[in-house]
Each structure stands twice: as C-alpha cells, then as structure tokens.
Design a protein around this motif. Structure first.
Motif, PDB file in Angstrom:
ATOM      1  N   ARG A 402       0.864  -1.109   0.084  1.00 19.66           N
ATOM      2  CA  ARG A 402      -0.016  -0.180  -0.070  1.00 19.66           C
ATOM      3  C   ARG A 402       0.987   1.307   0.035  1.00 19.66           C
ATOM      4  NH1 ARG A 402      -2.697   1.161   4.210  1.00 19.66           N
ATOM      5  NH2 ARG A 402      -4.486   2.128   3.227  1.00 19.66           N
ATOM      6  N   GLU A 403       2.191   1.285   0.801  1.00 19.32           N
ATOM      7  CA  GLU A 403       2.825   2.364   0.697  1.00 19.32           C
ATOM      8  C   GLU A 403       3.206   2.563  -0.414  1.00 19.32           C
ATOM      9  OE1 GLU A 403       5.297   5.407   1.715  1.00 19.32           O
ATOM     10  OE2 GLU A 403       4.010   4.308   3.118  1.00 19.32           O
ATOM     11  N   LYS A 404       3.710   1.347  -1.409  1.00 21.38           N
ATOM     12  CA  LYS A 404       4.202   1.798  -2.892  1.00 21.38           C
ATOM     13  C   LYS A 404       3.111   2.398  -3.562  1.00 21.38           C
ATOM     14  CE  LYS A 404       6.135  -1.053  -6.824  1.00 21.38           C
ATOM     15  NZ  LYS A 404       4.837  -0.702  -7.683  1.00 21.38           N
ATOM     16  N   THR A 405       1.845   1.681  -3.584  1.00 24.98           N
ATOM     17  CA  THR A 405       0.906   2.069  -4.425  1.00 24.98           C
ATOM     18  C   THR A 405       0.316   3.622  -4.073  1.00 24.98           C
ATOM     19  OG1 THR A 405       0.138  -0.310  -4.670  1.00 24.98           O
ATOM     20  CG2 THR A 405      -1.519   1.492  -5.340  1.00 24.98           C
ATOM     21  N   PHE A 406       0.231   3.919  -2.732  1.00 21.47           N
ATOM     22  CA  PHE A 406      -0.449   5.372  -2.595  1.00 21.47           C
ATOM     23  C   PHE A 406       0.660   6.185  -2.066  1.00 21.47           C
ATOM     24  CE2 PHE A 406      -3.597   1.690  -2.190  1.00 21.47           C
ATOM     25  CZ  PHE A 406      -4.438   2.154  -3.045  1.00 21.47           C
ATOM     26  N   GLY A 407       1.687   5.940  -1.982  1.00 20.22           N
ATOM     27  CA  GLY A 407       2.876   6.985  -1.265  1.00 20.22           C
ATOM     28  C   GLY A 407       3.469   7.498  -2.387  1.00 20.22           C
ATOM     29  N   ARG A 408       4.542   8.221  -1.828  1.00 23.20           N
ATOM     30  CA  ARG A 408       5.193   9.148  -2.603  1.00 23.20           C
ATOM     31  C   ARG A 408       6.716   8.486  -3.034  1.00 23.20           C
ATOM     32  NH1 ARG A 408       4.208  14.434  -2.702  1.00 23.20           N
ATOM     33  NH2 ARG A 408       2.225  15.436  -1.828  1.00 23.20           N
ATOM     34  N   ASN A 409       7.018   7.333  -2.438  1.00 20.86           N
ATOM     35  CA  ASN A 409       8.153   6.806  -2.906  1.00 20.86           C
ATOM     36  C   ASN A 409       8.371   6.422  -4.432  1.00 20.86           C
ATOM     37  OD1 ASN A 409       8.695   7.043  -0.335  1.00 20.86           O
ATOM     38  ND2 ASN A 409       8.506   4.987   0.040  1.00 20.86           N
ATOM     39  N   ALA A 410       9.508   6.596  -4.881  1.00 22.63           N
ATOM     40  CA  ALA A 410       9.840   5.798  -6.244  1.00 22.63           C
ATOM     41  C   ALA A 410      10.483   4.679  -6.206  1.00 22.63           C
ATOM     42  CB  ALA A 410      10.575   6.894  -7.221  1.00 22.63           C
ATOM     43  N   TYR A 411      10.404   3.782  -7.202  1.00 24.32           N
ATOM     44  CA  TYR A 411      10.939   2.408  -7.087  1.00 24.32           C
ATOM     45  C   TYR A 411      11.556   2.291  -8.532  1.00 24.32           C
ATOM     46  CZ  TYR A 411       8.183   1.828  -2.759  1.00 24.32           C
ATOM     47  OH  TYR A 411       7.375   1.952  -1.542  1.00 24.32           O
ATOM     48  N   ARG A 412      12.996   1.860  -8.312  1.00 24.94           N
ATOM     49  CA  ARG A 412      13.687   1.445  -9.445  1.00 24.94           C
ATOM     50  C   ARG A 412      14.239  -0.110  -9.506  1.00 24.94           C
ATOM     51  NH1 ARG A 412      17.564   5.898 -10.358  1.00 24.94           N
ATOM     52  NH2 ARG A 412      19.036   4.969  -9.135  1.00 24.94           N
ATOM     53  N   PRO A 413      14.040  -0.831 -10.395  1.00 19.69           N
ATOM     54  CA  PRO A 413      14.459  -2.253 -10.464  1.00 19.69           C
ATOM     55  C   PRO A 413      15.880  -2.622 -10.921  1.00 19.69           C
ATOM     56  CG  PRO A 413      13.067  -1.725 -12.114  1.00 19.69           C
ATOM     57  CD  PRO A 413      13.278  -0.586 -11.586  1.00 19.69           C
ATOM     58  N   GLY A 414      16.389  -3.547 -10.506  1.00 11.53           N
ATOM     59  CA  GLY A 414      17.848  -4.038 -11.115  1.00 11.53           C
ATOM     60  C   GLY A 414      17.648  -5.461 -11.885  1.00 11.53           C
ATOM     61  N   PRO A 415      18.497  -5.755 -12.628  1.00  7.39           N
ATOM     62  CA  PRO A 415      18.538  -7.160 -13.354  1.00  7.39           C
ATOM     63  C   PRO A 415      18.327  -8.502 -12.424  1.00  7.39           C
ATOM     64  CG  PRO A 415      20.594  -6.138 -13.702  1.00  7.39           C
ATOM     65  CD  PRO A 415      19.902  -5.199 -12.897  1.00  7.39           C
ATOM     66  N   LEU A 416      19.018  -8.422 -11.242  1.00  4.41           N
ATOM     67  CA  LEU A 416      19.132  -9.359 -10.397  1.00  4.41           C
ATOM     68  C   LEU A 416      18.514  -9.364  -9.180  1.00  4.41           C
ATOM     69  CD1 LEU A 416      23.099 -10.273 -10.435  1.00  4.41           C
ATOM     70  CD2 LEU A 416      21.134 -11.351 -11.790  1.00  4.41           C
ATOM     71  N   GLY A 417      17.372  -8.556  -9.192  1.00  4.91           N
ATOM     72  CA  GLY A 417      16.299  -8.267  -8.159  1.00  4.91           C
ATOM     73  C   GLY A 417      16.863  -7.173  -7.223  1.00  4.91           C
ATOM     74  N   GLU A 418      17.770  -6.348  -7.558  1.00  5.68           N
ATOM     75  CA  GLU A 418      18.265  -5.311  -6.873  1.00  5.68           C
ATOM     76  C   GLU A 418      16.968  -4.260  -6.856  1.00  5.68           C
ATOM     77  OE1 GLU A 418      21.642  -6.364  -9.295  1.00  5.68           O
ATOM     78  OE2 GLU A 418      19.571  -6.181  -9.485  1.00  5.68           O
ATOM     79  N   LEU A 419      16.651  -3.520  -5.693  1.00  6.75           N
ATOM     80  CA  LEU A 419      15.780  -2.500  -5.744  1.00  6.75           C
ATOM     81  C   LEU A 419      16.410  -1.288  -4.856  1.00  6.75           C
ATOM     82  CD1 LEU A 419      12.628  -1.995  -5.898  1.00  6.75           C
ATOM     83  CD2 LEU A 419      12.242  -2.856  -3.523  1.00  6.75           C
ATOM     84  N   ILE A 420      15.992  -0.127  -5.780  1.00  9.85           N
ATOM     85  CA  ILE A 420      16.160   1.235  -5.202  1.00  9.85           C
ATOM     86  C   ILE A 420      15.297   2.080  -4.985  1.00  9.85           C
ATOM     87  CG2 ILE A 420      17.420   3.524  -5.615  1.00  9.85           C
ATOM     88  CD1 ILE A 420      19.460   2.080  -7.664  1.00  9.85           C
ATOM     89  N   ILE A 421      15.244   2.372  -3.615  1.00 17.02           N
ATOM     90  CA  ILE A 421      13.595   3.062  -2.913  1.00 17.02           C
ATOM     91  C   ILE A 421      14.069   4.577  -3.114  1.00 17.02           C
ATOM     92  CG2 ILE A 421      11.931   3.254  -1.325  1.00 17.02           C
ATOM     93  CD1 ILE A 421      12.270   0.378  -0.859  1.00 17.02           C
TER      94      ILE A 421
END
Length: 495
Positions: A402-421
């Motif tokens: 819900r935080e991801k859907t309705f919040g203000r954070n941006a999410y960026r993926p990586g090829p091996l499952g890395e995640l930058i918030i």
C-alpha cells in the motif's frame, strides 16, 4: 588521548582520557556522562519520530488526502515507520514502536516526556513504558502515568534499571489501584493476543515463542516437567533442559494421541498427516560446477530428517521436486510479459529470490507477501507498461504494498532483483534480495569470478588480459600492478 563529554550547556567539550589517568572515579563519571548523552539522543529520536508523523499529517491535510477512498489513504504513522526503518536501519517492528512511542509521549504522556527530555530515561525503557501506558484508559492515564514514572525514576536513580517484566508489574499494579474493574477487561484483551511463533535458526534448530493463558501454560509446564522428571529419575543421561525439550516434542509425536485426541477414539497420526504436498525446489548449480541447493517450499521449519519422518509415517504425505534454473529471467517470455497475471511458477521463483518483503527492515516471509510490478503494468497497452518479467517483480507485504501504491516513494529495479527506493525526501536506499535463489546466484557469481581470476593470473603471478592470450611481457608482474613501458615488448602504444 582525549574524550568528549557534554558540558553544562549540552555541548560536547574535550577532556583528558580518564583511562590514561587511571582514576576510577573519573572513569565512572565519564560513563555517567556518556549514558546521559545517549539518553538525550534517544529523546531526540523519539521527538523526531513524532515530528515526522506531524509533517506527514500536515501534508495530507494540505492535499486533502482524507477525500480519498479508505483503501487509498496511508496513515501518517505508517509512512513515518516506513521512512525511519530505512533511515535508521531499523526493523519495521522497532520503527513502528519508536513512532508509536514518540506520538504517545508528545501527545498524551506529559510526565514521561519531561523525564525523557531531561535524559533521565533510557530510550528503550521510554519506548516500552509509552507502549504499555498506551493501553491504559484515558480516564485514569494521568494517575497511572504519575505513579509509574515516579517508581521508574526512583529505581533508575538508585542505579537499577527495571526489566520489561518489572515494568509490566508496575503498570498493572497502578491500573488495578486506580481502576480495579479494568483488570477483567485487561485479561480479556490479553487472551485475544495468545499466539505461538517459530523462527528457524542455524544447525537445524528452531526457536519457539508462546503467549498462552496462564492456566493452560501451567498445565503444559506440569506435563513437560513431569515427563522430564520421570526420565531423570530413571537416570537418563540427558540434562533436565534436554529432557524438557524432548517432552515438549513428544506432544507432537504422530504415534501418540496425547494432544490431538484425548479420548483415544481417533486413529493415531491422522491429525498430524501432511494435508498438502511437500514441495522441494532444487536450485540447479551443475552448469557452474556447484552443488545443488535445496529449498523446502512447504514447511518453513522443514529439514531432511523431518521429510524422512513424514514419508515413513505414512498417511497422505506426498513430495514434489522442482528443479529451478538460477539464470535470471529463465521463465520470462514475450507472451507472458504482456499478461498482468503472474504464473504460479514465476511467482514461486520471486518468492525464492526475495525471501522476505523487500522494504528495508521488513522480515515478513515472502510467501505471505504480495507480488507486485515495480514499474506499473499498463492495462490498456501492455507493450508500454512495466512487463510481467522477473526483473520487474518483487515481494511486498500488504502494508508496504500500500505504501508503494499510494505513497510518494519511487522504485527502480535491477536485473538481479536489486531494488532502489527513493523516498519523498530524496533519500535513496538500495536493497538486495535475500532468498535461496539470490544466495545461489551469489555463489555462482563468486565461483565465476574465481575461475576468471584463475585464467587471468598464471601460477607465476603473470597477468594476461584477455585470459588465455599469449604473453607480451618480458618478465612477470604481480596481480594488480600495471606494466611499465620498458616491460612491454615492441611499440608501447600497441601494448
């Protein structure tokens, strides 16, 4: 050698290191000052948590977030928890308690706030006290708070820090004193919190926590102690603790009916039979010359011995083996990428890769999480939106989903499952998957790097690049040291 202490104005000043002076009084004095500074830092953290909640609340009011439907609204306290769990490297549980205590202390518990702000309370004790006093009804909270803070302050002033058990006793006694009838309500509320939890550990062991009604717990204790004492009287070589643990495990033995059927009418073993197939995923490492890695998908506390017992016990036990290709995107396809629904095999792959919820500090098991598209899937034109592919999927518990859907954070993926918030305040947090598939990939990458270095560096420490190329140097070089022009045969520009 010097050290710092807080001065009378609260600022740090440099003083000689008391250890050099061998002065025990100075050492104790320095320790007291350090403790006071630590307590004041805890007070700052609690106030910061409260201020962050207030900042989110004002932002919601300015943007009229309350006009949204309920499922699209995020509580300011939850947003603060998510922000602080990453900013302070806390688990979600600890961040939630910090935020909750900060709000309670600065909105409801004035006496506790004054003590905390003066550095009289350790941070953890302040958090525990605020969380316990939050359960006290408003009509008596002032009286209870006054008595609790006074007793805790007296104990701390005498050099004794109350434990959580002692804190509970102090709060319960104060509540009973000022509202005797509330005891029954507290008992009823506590009964609803009964639970049993397990946490698998190393070396095939698992830790169990149980929160049980006192009467039931006493029956269980007597039963375990009685069995352990009987074995001890028979001169059994195991220790009392070992015998008590064995007696507890015997309650779940499928050959007995002690727990599952006190009447003895039901055939032994049936309540303990496995009601669904035991799925075992084997991560294939043969192509890289590594041993296969086994992961039990059903039964978080399963082991090889447990599996053998399940099979030998009969019943409806079934086992299904699945071989998992560790190559990234092994199950991806152009057709599946354009479909919103995630296949069961791909979902299980994401579970094995992530292990837990991917938000910093969250430890919710991946199988209890939602699988979400990092880059949103475009329902109208799938070719333009985030594809349903391994690199664009992640596990998030319902709260952080819900935080991801309705919040203000941006999410960026990586090829091996890395995640930058990237949070609304502009801070970036990079998380890595921690599941068995991710661990297997780490082993493969490490193995491949060792093989690369082995081809790159000869036995006499000669370095060639690319690996396997003919030597161009007149003498050997140490790994990592670039050759000079004099060492290179021919024109230095062609080296």
């Amino acid at each position: 050698m010097t050290m710092t202490r807080p001065g009378s104005t609260g600022q740090l000043r440099t003083v000689p290191d008391p250890v050099d002076e061998l002065d025990p009084d100075a050492v104790c004095d320095a320790a007291r000052h350090a403790t006071k500074a630590q307590n004041l830092a805890g007070a700052t953290r609690l106030e910061s948590a409260f201020r962050l909640v207030e900042a989110f609340r004002r932002t919601d009011e300015a943007e009229k977030t309350a006009a949204r439907l309920a499922f699209a609204r995020l509580e300011p306290a939850e947003r603060a928890r998510n922000e602080l769990s990453a900013a302070m490297c806390l688990t979600s549980w600890h961040a939630a308690r910090l935020v909750f205590a900060g709000v309670q202390i600065h909105t409801r518990l004035r006496l506790l706030r004054d003590s905390v702000s003066h550095g009289l309370f350790p941070e953890q004790l302040a958090v525990d006290t605020a969380c316990r006093l939050a359960e006290v009804p408003d009509r008596i909270v002032r009286s209870v708070e006054s008595e609790v803070v006074r007793r805790l302050g007296r104990a701390l002033d005498g050099g004794s820090r109350p434990s959580r058990t002692a804190l509970d006793a102090i709060v319960d006694a104060a509540v009973t004193k000022h509202d005797p009838g509330s005891r029954e309500d507290a008992v009823a509320a506590a009964y609803e919190q009964r639970s049993v939890r397990f946490r698998p550990g190393a070396n095939g062991m698992t830790t169990m926590w149980a929160n049980l009604p006192s009467a039931d717990a006493e029956k269980l204790r007597r039963r375990i102690d009685s069995a352990a004492q009987a074995a001890l009287d028979a001169l059994h070589p195991r220790t009392r603790d070992q015998l008590r643990a064995d007696a507890l495990c015997a309650l779940g033995d499928p050959t007995t009916n002690d727990v599952c059927d006190p009447t003895g009418d039901e055939p032994p073993g049936s309540p303990w039979a496995t009601d669904s197939p035991v799925r075992i995923s084997v991560i294939d490492g043969r192509a890289q010359g590594l041993p296969n890695q086994v992961e039990f998908v059903r039964g978080a506390y399963a082991s090889f011995d447990w599996l053998c017992e399940q099979l030998l016990a009969g019943g409806d036990s079934k086992v299904r083996f699945e071989v998992v290709d560790p190559a990234p995107g092994a199950l991806d396809s152009p057709d599946a990428a354009l479909k919103y629904v995630i296949s069961a095999s791909l979902a299980e792959r994401i579970h094995l890769r992530d292990g837990t919820c991917r938000h910093p500090g969250c430890s919710v098991d991946a199988h209890d999480c939602d699988i979400d598209h990092i880059l949103a899937f475009d329902q109208l034109n799938p070719a333009l939106g985030g594809p349903t592919a391994e690199w664009n999927l992640l596990c998030l518990c319902r709260k952080h989903h819900r935080e991801k859907t309705f919040g203000r954070n941006a999410y960026r993926p990586g090829p091996l499952g890395e995640l930058i918030i990237i949070t609304g305040s502009g801070h970036e947090y990079r998380t890595l998957p921690g599941g068995s598939l991710a661990r297997a990939r780490d082993q493969i990458l490490e193995h491949q790097w060792r093989e690369h270095v082995a081809h790159l560096i000869a036995e006499d420490n000669h370095v060639t690049n690319p690996p396997g190329a003919d030597r161009q140097y007149r003498r050997s070089h140490s790994y990592g040291a670039p050759p000079s022009h004099e060492d290179v045969g021919g024109d230095p520009r062609s080296a």
